[in-house]
Design a protein around this motif. Structure first.
Motif, PDB file in Angstrom:
ATOM      1  N   ARG A   1      -9.484   1.679  -8.753  1.00 50.12           N
ATOM      2  CA  ARG A   1     -10.943   1.542  -8.592  1.00 50.12           C
ATOM      3  C   ARG A   1     -11.650   2.836  -8.964  1.00 50.12           C
ATOM      4  NH1 ARG A   1     -11.605  -2.231  -3.964  1.00 50.12           N
ATOM      5  NH2 ARG A   1     -10.606  -4.127  -4.729  1.00 50.12           N
TER       6      ARG A   1
ATOM      7  N   ARG B   1      -0.004  -6.988  -4.385  1.00 50.74           N
ATOM      8  CA  ARG B   1      -0.466  -7.972  -3.389  1.00 50.74           C
ATOM      9  C   ARG B   1      -0.668  -9.307  -4.064  1.00 50.74           C
ATOM     10  NH1 ARG B   1      -5.002  -4.531   0.111  1.00 50.74           N
ATOM     11  NH2 ARG B   1      -3.675  -2.692   0.340  1.00 50.74           N
TER      12      ARG B   1
ATOM     13  N   GLU C   1      -2.842 -11.436  -4.583  1.00 54.50           N
ATOM     14  CA  GLU C   1      -4.300 -11.568  -4.494  1.00 54.50           C
ATOM     15  C   GLU C   1      -4.835 -12.735  -5.318  1.00 54.50           C
ATOM     16  OE1 GLU C   1      -6.287  -9.810  -2.719  1.00 54.50           O
ATOM     17  OE2 GLU C   1      -5.741  -7.689  -2.704  1.00 54.50           O
TER      18      GLU C   1
ATOM     19  N   GLU D   1      -6.693  -6.983  -8.438  1.00 55.32           N
ATOM     20  CA  GLU D   1      -5.517  -7.230  -9.272  1.00 55.32           C
ATOM     21  C   GLU D   1      -4.341  -7.480  -8.343  1.00 55.32           C
ATOM     22  OE1 GLU D   1      -3.809  -7.766 -11.673  1.00 55.32           O
ATOM     23  OE2 GLU D   1      -4.726  -7.082 -13.535  1.00 55.32           O
TER      24      GLU D   1
ATOM     25  N   SER E   1       0.561   3.608   1.916  1.00 51.77           N
ATOM     26  CA  SER E   1       0.804   4.040   3.300  1.00 51.77           C
ATOM     27  C   SER E   1       2.264   3.801   3.675  1.00 51.77           C
ATOM     28  CB  SER E   1      -0.090   3.270   4.278  1.00 51.77           C
ATOM     29  OG  SER E   1      -1.447   3.440   3.955  1.00 51.77           O
TER      30      SER E   1
ATOM     31  N   GLN F   1      -2.700   2.988  -5.915  1.00 51.59           N
ATOM     32  CA  GLN F   1      -3.357   3.708  -4.827  1.00 51.59           C
ATOM     33  C   GLN F   1      -2.852   5.145  -4.836  1.00 51.59           C
ATOM     34  OE1 GLN F   1      -2.550   1.860  -1.043  1.00 51.59           O
ATOM     35  NE2 GLN F   1      -4.198   0.351  -1.292  1.00 51.59           N
TER      36      GLN F   1
ATOM     37  N   HIS G   1       0.842  -1.205   0.000  1.00 49.66           N
ATOM     38  CA  HIS G   1       0.000   0.000   0.000  1.00 49.66           C
ATOM     39  C   HIS G   1       0.873   1.249   0.000  1.00 49.66           C
ATOM     40  CE1 HIS G   1      -0.184  -0.298   4.732  1.00 49.66           C
ATOM     41  NE2 HIS G   1       1.017  -0.542   4.257  1.00 49.66           N
TER      42      HIS G   1
HETATM   43  C1  FA5 Z   1      -5.061   0.198   2.560  1.00 47.85           C
HETATM   44  O1  FA5 Z   1      -4.264  -0.183   1.710  1.00 47.85           O
HETATM   45  C2  FA5 Z   1      -4.674   1.269   3.539  1.00 47.85           C
HETATM   46  N1  FA5 Z   1      -3.280   1.546   3.425  1.00 47.85           N
HETATM   47  C3  FA5 Z   1      -5.524   2.511   3.270  1.00 47.85           C
HETATM   48  C4  FA5 Z   1      -5.463   3.571   4.306  1.00 47.85           C
HETATM   49  C5  FA5 Z   1      -4.628   4.650   4.133  1.00 47.85           C
HETATM   50  C6  FA5 Z   1      -6.272   3.501   5.447  1.00 47.85           C
HETATM   51  C7  FA5 Z   1      -4.573   5.652   5.082  1.00 47.85           C
HETATM   52  C8  FA5 Z   1      -6.220   4.488   6.383  1.00 47.85           C
HETATM   53  C9  FA5 Z   1      -5.400   5.574   6.201  1.00 47.85           C
HETATM   54  P1  FA5 Z   1      -7.035  -1.261   1.690  1.00 47.85           P
HETATM   55  O2  FA5 Z   1      -6.324  -2.563   1.773  1.00 47.85           O
HETATM   56  O3  FA5 Z   1      -8.476  -1.281   1.987  1.00 47.85           O
HETATM   57  O4  FA5 Z   1      -6.340  -0.160   2.601  1.00 47.85           O
HETATM   58  O5  FA5 Z   1      -6.820  -0.670   0.236  1.00 47.85           O
HETATM   59  C10 FA5 Z   1      -7.208   0.647  -0.087  1.00 47.85           C
HETATM   60  C11 FA5 Z   1      -7.838   0.683  -1.453  1.00 47.85           C
HETATM   61  O6  FA5 Z   1      -6.953   0.120  -2.429  1.00 47.85           O
HETATM   62  C12 FA5 Z   1      -9.106  -0.162  -1.543  1.00 47.85           C
HETATM   63  O7  FA5 Z   1     -10.230   0.581  -1.132  1.00 47.85           O
HETATM   64  C13 FA5 Z   1      -9.170  -0.478  -3.024  1.00 47.85           C
HETATM   65  O8  FA5 Z   1      -9.772   0.587  -3.701  1.00 47.85           O
HETATM   66  C14 FA5 Z   1      -7.715  -0.541  -3.416  1.00 47.85           C
HETATM   67  N2  FA5 Z   1      -7.280  -1.936  -3.515  1.00 47.85           N
HETATM   68  C15 FA5 Z   1      -6.903  -2.758  -2.513  1.00 47.85           C
HETATM   69  N3  FA5 Z   1      -6.584  -3.973  -2.970  1.00 47.85           N
HETATM   70  C16 FA5 Z   1      -6.745  -3.931  -4.321  1.00 47.85           C
HETATM   71  C17 FA5 Z   1      -6.593  -4.865  -5.407  1.00 47.85           C
HETATM   72  N4  FA5 Z   1      -6.125  -6.093  -5.171  1.00 47.85           N
HETATM   73  N5  FA5 Z   1      -6.853  -4.476  -6.669  1.00 47.85           N
HETATM   74  C18 FA5 Z   1      -7.291  -3.211  -6.915  1.00 47.85           C
HETATM   75  N6  FA5 Z   1      -7.463  -2.283  -5.953  1.00 47.85           N
HETATM   76  C19 FA5 Z   1      -7.198  -2.631  -4.659  1.00 47.85           C
END
Ligand code: FA5
Length: 332
Positions: free
Chosen positions: A303, A193, A195, A202, A169, A207, A167
């Protein structure tokens, strides 16, 4: 003209020939219907010719004929090798050659648009790395080795102990250390990831992280920035709501939804996780949580590009299928 004279004249004519047109004239002059070589044969009366003479004339004529053919063939090859027959007069009235320009990929065009919006709100764009330390991806974000949250992001580990960031982050600690507080920054980028792939997941996706740390930053600032940002992206007033969400690096943590019409139905759509930066994250970057507070959000850029362009399957973005990419005309 005698045979030898004809042969000498032919070789002299061919020596000056530079183009296909000139060669055709020479060919007609010697071997055409009324050519010098052709007529030589036509004008001889074999019926009255003594046999000895017939033999010697026949042999000499055949030699001349094959020398002529061979000389013309060589001249044609010389012209072809010189490329002279490729030279065609230039027609200025023809339409120009259409050079196909590339176009910006829909994820990048979405990213550029978002960067512009955040820049206008005083945020800077912070570039990051795709391979980061375990500390940056996890520990600095309050996710120690034994924390169950590590399992939420199935990670690609590199042999040198680094990770392909799961991420954006993972850039928080670096950005906070480098830029210090107060700070407003976004960091877009590619994440990875391990996944199970489906229409919304994906293994390689984008992000866009946002971080604002200052004195007295509250949830109200988070909501205001998010609402303003989304209204600019979708070019209309956007309603947002927060639901509780858990991420070890924010406290409180939220899931932000926005209201939109999907498939003719008006409803809340989950868009991005966010929250108030956890005091431990600030401390890990040398910032005093007693003085500073902040919010962070992690937008799924891929997304959002899907939502904006009505793309039904996330896997289309990485397929490199020109038929898909050419639908988006945000050209360079
Ligand atoms: C996170 O990755 C956190 N780092 C987000 C965060 C940042 C929270 C700052 C709080 C403060 P999450 O795993 O939910 O969160 O992923 C965030 C977004 O990335 C998801 O809402 C989605 O839109 C996108 N995402 C995650 N995994 C995938 C994937 N495999 N394929 C496409 N988009 C993805």
């Amino acid at each position: 003209m005698k045979l030898a004279e004809i042969q000498a004249a032919l070789l002299a004519d061919l020596a000056d020939v530079r183009t296909d047109e000139a060669l055709n004239l020479v060919r007609a002059r010697y071997t055409g219907k009324d050519g010098l070589v052709t007529n030589l044969r036509k004008n001889v009366d074999f019926s009255t010719m003594p046999i000895e003479e017939k033999r010697s004339f026949g042999g000499a004529f055949n030699d001349l004929k094959s020398t002529t053919d061979e000389a013309i063939r060589q001249a044609a090859a010389r012209i072809a090798a010189s490329g002279a027959h490729d030279v065609v007069p230039f027609d200025f009235t023809l339409p120009g050659t259409d050079h196909r320009l590339g176009a910006i990929h829909p994820i990048l065009s979405t990213q550029i648009e978002i960067e512009d919006i955040f820049r206008s709100m005083g945020f800077q764009v912070f570039a990051g790395d795709e391979a980061v330390s375990e500390f940056e991806n996890f520990d600095a974000l309050n996710i120690p080795g034994d924390h169950p949250a590590r399992d939420m992001q199935d990670t690609f580990w590199l042999e040198n102990g680094m990770v392909l960031r799961t991420h954006t982050s993972s850039m928080q600690n670096r950005a906070l250390r480098k830029l210090g507080a107060p700070v407003r920054a976004i960091f877009p980028g590619r994440c990875f990831r391990n996944e199970a792939l489906d229409i919304t997941h994906e293994n390689t996706f984008y992000q866009l992280e946002g971080l604002m740390v200052d004195r007295d930053v509250s949830v109200a600032n988070l909501i205001a920035v998010m609402r303003d940002f989304l209204s600019q992206v979708f070019r209309r007033e956007i309603e947002v709501r927060l639901r509780p969400g858990f991420f070890p690096f924010v406290e409180p943590g939220f899931e932000l939804d926005f209201k939109t019409t999907l498939n003719g139905v008006r409803r809340w759509v989950e868009l991005m996780p966010c929250g108030m930066v956890h005091p431990a994250v600030l401390r890990n970057a040398g910032i005093d949580p007693a003085e500073f507070s902040g919010f962070a959000f992690g937008l799924g850029l891929t997304r959002l590009a899907m939502l904006k362009h009505g793309v039904p399957d996330v896997r289309l973005f990485n397929k490199a299928d020109l038929r898909f990419c050419q639908q988006f005309h945000a050209s360079l």
